[in-house]
Design an enzyme around this catalytic site. Structure first.
Site, short mmCIF file in Angstrom:
data_model
loop_
_atom_site.label_atom_id
_atom_site.label_comp_id
_atom_site.label_asym_id
_atom_site.label_seq_id
_atom_site.Cartn_x
_atom_site.Cartn_y
_atom_site.Cartn_z
CB THR A 1 21.13 40.88 11.66
OG1 THR A 1 19.87 41.50 11.36
CG2 THR A 1 21.36 40.87 13.17
CD GLU A 2 24.15 39.21 7.36
OE1 GLU A 2 23.61 38.89 8.43
OE2 GLU A 2 25.40 39.25 7.22
CG ASP B 1 12.00 32.21 9.75
OD1 ASP B 1 12.49 33.15 9.09
OD2 ASP B 1 12.50 31.08 9.80
N GLY C 1 19.13 31.26 15.19
CA GLY C 1 18.70 31.57 13.82
C GLY C 1 19.56 32.68 13.27
CG ASN D 1 14.94 22.64 15.21
OD1 ASN D 1 14.76 23.75 15.72
ND2 ASN D 1 13.95 21.87 14.80
CB ALA D 2 17.84 27.09 17.99
CB CYS E 1 18.47 39.14 15.21
SG CYS E 1 19.51 39.66 16.57
CD GLU F 1 20.14 29.57 9.59
OE1 GLU F 1 19.88 30.62 10.21
OE2 GLU F 1 19.28 28.96 8.95
CB ILE F 2 17.42 25.32 10.91
CG1 ILE F 2 16.92 23.89 11.00
CG2 ILE F 2 16.59 26.14 9.94
CD1 ILE F 2 15.59 23.75 11.69
#
Ligand code: SAM
Length: 224
Positions: free
Chosen positions: A197-198, A122, A41, A99-100, A119, A64-65
């Site tokens: 990370t953002e 969700d 993610g 999709n991890a 990190c 990343e999905i």
């Protein structure tokens, strides 16, 4: 939904040379390195960008999905590679849309990874949504499969309830053991993931908390 995603049938089918062309041996066609670091993610990819120069010989993959986000990260990596072409910078990072929570063993061999980062995943705040969280007992067994013995799962979140959830599930899992806060304070990746990370930067601007927990992948028990 992820029904239009393509997954390799097995890790043998993955052509990593497309993602990391500089790491393909021009004579044999073989890859000189394997992916050993995964950012699950990865969002906008800030973690990989900061990890890249720290692990120049290792391949780092973000999963990343979201399509748009993945495209953004791809473009960002192309630009970084162009701007650092002379030093061959940022050749060791790339992103895959996927999709991890599904099919990780289709991408990676058993014991292939040395680090997995989670990190600011969700949070899925609602109780009935908790099963959608990226750390569950079942998924941890998959993560343990793709991680080598001694490999590390890194987690960070600003949501206390999610932190407690991740710690509880990792602690209950027989193949993971929590690393000490002393270990955390000496590890360069903990430092990087706390600021790179953002999402982490957003939390910083809001003066939010950051909860860190790292776990070592234990050896498989010997069954007599
Ligand atoms: N790790 C990044 C950071 O710290 O800035 C992004 C954090 S963001 C809150 C969570 C990211 O995980 C989103 O970009 C989301 O699309 C992605 N994601 C959620 N579920 C996923 C899954 N099953 N597989 C891959 N990525 C997923």
């Amino acid at each position: 939904s992820d029904h239009q995603l393509e997954y390799p049938v097995s890790p043998d089918e993955m052509d990593w040379s497309k993602l990391y062309p500089e790491f393909q041996d021009s004579e044999t066609g073989e890859m000189k390195s394997k992916v050993t670091i995964a950012d699950i993610g990865c969002g906008f990819g800030g973690l990989m960008v900061d990890l890249s120069p720290e692990f120049p010989d290792q391949l780092i993959l973000g999963m990343e999905i979201r399509v748009q986000v993945t495209n953004y990260v791809e473009d960002k990596i192309i630009a970084l590679r162009n701007n650092h072409a002379q030093q061959k910078g940022y050749q060791n990072i790339n992103v895959l849309r996927g999709n991890a929570m599904k099919f990780l063993p289709n991408f990676f061999y058993k014991g292939q990874l040395s680090k997995m980062f989670f990190c600011f995943p969700d949070p899925h705040f609602k109780q009935r949504k908790h099963k959608a969280r990226i750390i569950t007992h079942t998924l941890l067994s998959e993560y343990a499969y793709v991680l080598r013995e001694g490999g590390v799962v890194y987690t960070i979140t600003d949501v206390k309830d999610l932190h407690d959830w991740m710690v509880k599930h990792l602690e209950e899992h027989p193949l993971f053991q929590r690393l000490s806060t002393e270990w955390e304070s000496n590890d360069k990746c903990v430092k990087i993931m706390t600021h790179a990370t953002e999402e982490g930067k957003k939390v910083e601007r809001k003066n939010g908390d950051k909860f860190v927990a790292c776990f070592e992948r234990l050896p498989n028990p010997i069954i007599e």
